[in-house]
Design a protein around this motif. Sequence first.
Motif, mmCIF file in Angstrom:
data_model
loop_
_atom_site.group_PDB
_atom_site.id
_atom_site.type_symbol
_atom_site.label_atom_id
_atom_site.label_comp_id
_atom_site.label_asym_id
_atom_site.label_seq_id
_atom_site.Cartn_x
_atom_site.Cartn_y
_atom_site.Cartn_z
ATOM 1 N N LEU A 151 4.480 5.484 -10.536
ATOM 2 C CA LEU A 151 2.543 4.399 -11.509
ATOM 3 C C LEU A 151 3.166 3.880 -10.299
ATOM 4 O O LEU A 151 1.273 3.079 -10.082
ATOM 5 C CB LEU A 151 2.702 3.667 -13.277
ATOM 6 C CG LEU A 151 2.233 3.019 -12.978
ATOM 7 C CD1 LEU A 151 0.848 3.875 -13.712
ATOM 8 C CD2 LEU A 151 2.466 2.347 -14.947
ATOM 9 N N LEU A 152 3.632 2.565 -10.439
ATOM 10 C CA LEU A 152 3.257 1.493 -8.566
ATOM 11 C C LEU A 152 3.022 2.001 -8.140
ATOM 12 O O LEU A 152 1.885 1.362 -7.140
ATOM 13 C CB LEU A 152 4.997 0.824 -8.740
ATOM 14 C CG LEU A 152 5.056 -0.198 -9.558
ATOM 15 C CD1 LEU A 152 6.149 -0.600 -9.858
ATOM 16 C CD2 LEU A 152 3.631 -1.482 -9.641
ATOM 17 N N ALA A 153 3.512 3.542 -7.528
ATOM 18 C CA ALA A 153 3.858 3.835 -5.946
ATOM 19 C C ALA A 153 1.740 4.045 -6.168
ATOM 20 O O ALA A 153 0.593 3.823 -5.083
ATOM 21 C CB ALA A 153 4.633 5.015 -5.834
ATOM 22 N N ALA A 154 1.277 4.375 -7.561
ATOM 23 C CA ALA A 154 -0.025 4.982 -7.078
ATOM 24 C C ALA A 154 -0.706 4.005 -7.255
ATOM 25 O O ALA A 154 -2.126 4.246 -6.345
ATOM 26 C CB ALA A 154 -0.137 6.391 -8.504
ATOM 27 N N TYR A 155 -0.785 3.340 -7.964
ATOM 28 C CA TYR A 155 -1.213 1.808 -8.064
ATOM 29 C C TYR A 155 -1.539 1.401 -6.353
ATOM 30 O O TYR A 155 -3.048 0.721 -5.567
ATOM 31 C CB TYR A 155 -0.908 0.610 -8.931
ATOM 32 C CG TYR A 155 -1.325 -0.927 -8.745
ATOM 33 C CD1 TYR A 155 -2.146 -0.715 -9.126
ATOM 34 C CD2 TYR A 155 -1.159 -1.355 -7.787
ATOM 35 C CE1 TYR A 155 -3.741 -2.077 -9.079
ATOM 36 C CE2 TYR A 155 -1.162 -2.712 -7.325
ATOM 37 C CZ TYR A 155 -3.330 -3.176 -8.247
ATOM 38 O OH TYR A 155 -3.414 -4.108 -7.904
ATOM 39 N N ARG A 156 -0.694 1.405 -5.959
ATOM 40 C CA ARG A 156 -0.635 0.490 -4.669
ATOM 41 C C ARG A 156 -0.986 2.039 -3.573
ATOM 42 O O ARG A 156 -1.722 0.849 -2.912
ATOM 43 C CB ARG A 156 1.000 0.313 -4.022
ATOM 44 C CG ARG A 156 1.643 -0.546 -4.583
ATOM 45 C CD ARG A 156 0.709 -2.381 -4.468
ATOM 46 N NE ARG A 156 1.853 -3.301 -5.084
ATOM 47 C CZ ARG A 156 1.584 -4.580 -5.239
ATOM 48 N NH1 ARG A 156 0.003 -4.688 -5.201
ATOM 49 N NH2 ARG A 156 2.568 -5.233 -6.132
ATOM 50 N N LYS A 157 -1.377 2.535 -3.509
ATOM 51 C CA LYS A 157 -1.890 3.631 -3.127
ATOM 52 C C LYS A 157 -3.841 4.121 -3.067
ATOM 53 O O LYS A 157 -4.400 3.587 -2.378
ATOM 54 C CB LYS A 157 -1.586 5.301 -3.115
ATOM 55 C CG LYS A 157 -2.124 6.146 -2.287
ATOM 56 C CD LYS A 157 -1.812 7.339 -3.180
ATOM 57 C CE LYS A 157 -2.412 8.849 -2.792
ATOM 58 N NZ LYS A 157 -2.065 9.866 -2.228
ATOM 59 N N SER A 158 -3.683 3.153 -3.899
ATOM 60 C CA SER A 158 -5.412 3.695 -4.023
ATOM 61 C C SER A 158 -5.990 1.805 -4.387
ATOM 62 O O SER A 158 -6.805 2.057 -3.029
ATOM 63 C CB SER A 158 -5.255 3.157 -6.298
ATOM 64 O OG SER A 158 -6.931 3.060 -6.310
ATOM 65 N N ALA A 159 -4.881 1.041 -4.301
ATOM 66 C CA ALA A 159 -4.950 -0.674 -3.300
ATOM 67 C C ALA A 159 -4.720 -0.670 -2.592
ATOM 68 O O ALA A 159 -6.450 -1.203 -1.403
ATOM 69 C CB ALA A 159 -4.428 -1.131 -4.568
ATOM 70 N N ALA A 160 -4.506 1.044 -1.107
ATOM 71 C CA ALA A 160 -4.966 0.429 -0.104
ATOM 72 C C ALA A 160 -6.232 1.344 0.430
ATOM 73 O O ALA A 160 -6.589 1.200 1.823
ATOM 74 C CB ALA A 160 -3.096 0.714 0.329
ATOM 75 N N VAL A 161 -6.798 1.348 -0.807
ATOM 76 C CA VAL A 161 -8.423 2.711 0.021
ATOM 77 C C VAL A 161 -9.291 1.335 -0.151
ATOM 78 O O VAL A 161 -9.960 1.214 -0.791
ATOM 79 C CB VAL A 161 -8.624 3.724 -0.908
ATOM 80 C CG1 VAL A 161 -9.372 4.098 -0.799
ATOM 81 C CG2 VAL A 161 -7.506 5.157 -1.300
ATOM 82 N N GLU A 162 -9.684 0.819 1.448
ATOM 83 C CA GLU A 162 -11.074 0.649 0.992
ATOM 84 C C GLU A 162 -11.986 1.290 0.518
ATOM 85 O O GLU A 162 -12.295 2.495 0.062
ATOM 86 C CB GLU A 162 -11.399 0.918 3.132
ATOM 87 C CG GLU A 162 -12.504 -0.703 3.462
ATOM 88 C CD GLU A 162 -12.486 0.012 4.567
ATOM 89 O OE1 GLU A 162 -13.888 -0.980 5.035
ATOM 90 O OE2 GLU A 162 -12.356 0.078 5.588
ATOM 91 N N VAL A 163 -12.822 -0.118 -0.287
ATOM 92 C CA VAL A 163 -14.339 0.425 -0.255
ATOM 93 C C VAL A 163 -15.375 -0.196 -0.471
ATOM 94 O O VAL A 163 -15.182 -1.313 0.260
ATOM 95 C CB VAL A 163 -13.892 -0.419 -2.494
ATOM 96 C CG1 VAL A 163 -12.943 0.241 -3.301
ATOM 97 C CG2 VAL A 163 -13.569 -1.779 -1.887
ATOM 98 N N SER A 164 -16.649 0.263 -0.641
ATOM 99 C CA SER A 164 -17.802 0.170 0.082
ATOM 100 C C SER A 164 -18.392 -0.350 -0.830
ATOM 101 O O SER A 164 -18.695 -0.513 -1.818
ATOM 102 C CB SER A 164 -17.937 1.483 0.809
ATOM 103 O OG SER A 164 -18.565 2.176 0.410
ATOM 104 N N PRO A 165 -19.696 -1.057 -0.403
ATOM 105 C CA PRO A 165 -21.065 -1.647 -1.321
ATOM 106 C C PRO A 165 -21.170 -0.392 -1.878
ATOM 107 O O PRO A 165 -21.454 0.472 -1.436
ATOM 108 C CB PRO A 165 -21.552 -2.083 -0.679
ATOM 109 C CG PRO A 165 -21.020 -2.355 1.304
ATOM 110 C CD PRO A 165 -20.397 -1.673 0.677
#
Length: 951
Positions: free
Chosen positions: A490-504
């Motif tokens: 669960l923590l890894a899934a969050y960190r993996k998502s948090a590392a994805v760059e987002v755009s406007p």
Amino acid sequence: MRISFLTQVSVVALVFLGGCRAASPEIDPSLDAPFAHMASDLPVDPAITYGELPNGLRYAVRQNATPTKTASLLMRVDTGSLNETDETRGLAHFLEHMAFNGSENIPEGEMTKRLERFGLAFGADTNASTGFTETTYQLELPDVSEEMLNETLGIMRETAERLLLAPDAIEKERGVIQAERRARSNPAFRAFLDQLDFYAGHTVLPARLPIGTEATIDTIQPEQFREFYRRFYRPEKTFITLVGDLEPAFAVQKIEEFFGDWTASAEFEAGMNVEIDSVAITTPRARVYSDPEIQTSVNLAVLKAVEEERDTVATRKTGRIEAMGNRMLNRRLGKLARTESAAFISAGVGRSNFFDVAEVSSLTVNAQPENWEAALAQGEQTLRQALEFGFTQAELDEQLANDENSLKVSVQTSPTRRTPRLARQIIGAFGGEAVVTTPETALERFMASKDEITLDAVTEAFREGWAGLDAAPQLYLQTSDILEEGETKLLAAYRKSAAVEVSPRAEDKQLSFAYNDFGPAGTVTKRERIDDLDATLITFDNNVRLNFKNSDFEENVIRMSARLGAGTLSAPIADAPGFETYATNMLSLSGLGQHSVDDIRTLMAGRSVGVGRGLGDTTMTLSGSTTPDDLELQFKLMAAYATDPGYRPEAQAQYDKYIRSWYPTLDSTPAGVASRDLGRILRSGDKRWGLPDEADLLDVDFDLIKSWMDENVLNGAIELTVVGDVEEDVLVDAVAKTFGALPERPAQSYVPDPALTAIKFPAGTKRPIKLTHAGDAETARLYIYWPAPDGSDVLQSRHAQMLSNLFELRLTEVLREDEGATYSPGVSQSSSRLYPGYGFIGAQIEVSPDRIDLMAEEIREVAESFRAGDIDPDVFERAIKPILENLETSLENNSLWMSVLREAQSDPSGLERFRSREDTYQNMTLEDLKPLAEQVFINASAVEIQILPGG
């Protein structure tokens, strides 16, 4: 009685139980005032009279005449489960039950009966609830005579100080409390408990749930009851609200009369504080909870400490600004959920206060178990996109328009706010240390501060609310799957998502409403006045019918419905058993041909319009309510739904995800099993009732809906009903331009083939039908149904309803009060005119599995006594008195008139049925019911169904 929070909710929802208080630098925070408005710059509602007796009891009274000659009386005691010890968990709630079990001046078992003799129905008009910090008792008074006030205030005083708490009464009530505990014990609730432990396991909260534990419920001793009662039921901890059609000075006089001489008999004891562990909320944490009977969801939250605050002008403005960001994000999440690419079924964010010691910002995504990681990623990245790039002016303008419209409507409708709502607003505000203002001043404050609610201000507050998320995310996953090393994943899934760059986010397209012209306006060809009902029946030249009653029971509110074409009896259910569930959901999810659901929300921002959709046996229904300013737009929107429903493929994906997530949980509770199977059993296996298999619910498509809609609904008869505060000529003009402008419709409403309405009650069961559920091993549910006449004879139908009321009262006496076997016996009655020869009276109870056969015998014994005519006249009087008391006030309700007039032209017999209502009940006697009881309660003809653990 109810426990205030024992429902399936996210733990973060518990923050609302603690109340939200706001602070202002202009107010002295040390000021210890008896009421919140005395330490605030918010203008209090001048219609409320606040006061404090010399003994410290506080009260608030308000005159309100909607409905006339009625009142709401509530008493709040400032104590709840947080005042308990480890050995007395559940005592506060148990004590609330004991209020109905004998006092110094009211014998055991008589309190409810006395109230019923005064016309208060148990459950509907008499209730109570217990939370962590408060216990509330409520009575809905059917009249405001001095005799009624003396009785109800006297009962409140008995509850406050004079309960006997007799050992034998306590012993008897233990079974009822255990039954209530069992009724709420299910897989979803166990998941809730685990989530509460995750977020607040370092506090006292998980050990102070108001329901208590099985062990403590069985072992709390009478002296412990009396000690708690003496310590915490005190005048200075009590608040009384009395709102209704009576002079405030008289209301105050009666409160003083009944409570002025109450003196406390013990020293004050403070409650236990809830203290958040600062280390826990500043450390990344994760937990996974698995149970095959629950739906999957992921919660992402950030917690931080807060200071005690007061309710003021400044903090209400701040609170509105803080809420805007989450509201705009919720719109984004809702739009995303309705796309084919959405990994989640639904999602939402919120920011709130946790018992005044922690502020919580949270994101929850609901998903299929195999999609939890993708759902978390979509939710987290949508949240982070808003945090990094903010929102658009168009998004903010939509929310501001909705707020302004809501406040304006509140002003317009405020003169006819209903008494129970006002009373609950006052007592809720008192508990939350908030100020009850007026709709007018709320609108004034909004308009004065509107220009300060800017994108910059909203974005700053939104980011502040989520500050610290990356450093200390609190992650909780509940799922029906088994997840090895779940917390790490669960923590890894969050960190993996948090590392994805987002755009406007791309700007939303500009929209314009596509349904403004339905053709030349229709003309009225017939107008019939119904003088005794003060209603008008109107027909347009295209055969559209309009039933109308002008009403000022809700000022500036107009309610309406449309009955269109045919209903589910005409649907191809034999070929597609899941058609009804599929069609109901898909039509709601698909919007209109020219506009999606989200387009409609944007287009209608700032307007008081909306349409609900439903499928009945013989018709499709549209419903809504509006104000005079938006009447024409409301009819345009309804006419659009009646002529151009959307069939959007993206709705299919959302529907499929929901069914796959929800259907497997049906067997997790007896109620879920009942909703799936009972309707079919009671109609001799007819597959049109109950819920079909999951595969059948998924095996339907839009082509089938569209062909059925084209053939049976879109070109069918239309009957409109409108009740509300609007002039007839204005209404006719709005209908003429919309429904009246449609192509000609059939003059005859849909009449189903007799073969479609031929259903029959099953043969009586010699042995119970046994079903199983996969939930709590201590919980079972028992149903017993007796065949009864159909509804073709209105007098007989009313006799059947009254007989079922008597039966429920008697079962409550036997099963709850005498046996202590169940929390709340229920009795239902069905006598439709649509299905010739079919009807039933049925009893159902929640019970422990080891007592189910014994309780079945008890129910059958009561049925046999009814069949023999052995019915206590007092039971009849207590059953009919609330109905008689409600006859007059029920006429001051627009919903009643909507039901009376909804088929006034297609089936005028309904008007005659209504006209006979008062005479029937005023002249009904117990002797009228005995022949029907003899006919119905034949135990050999009864169908018994037991839903037992073990699925």
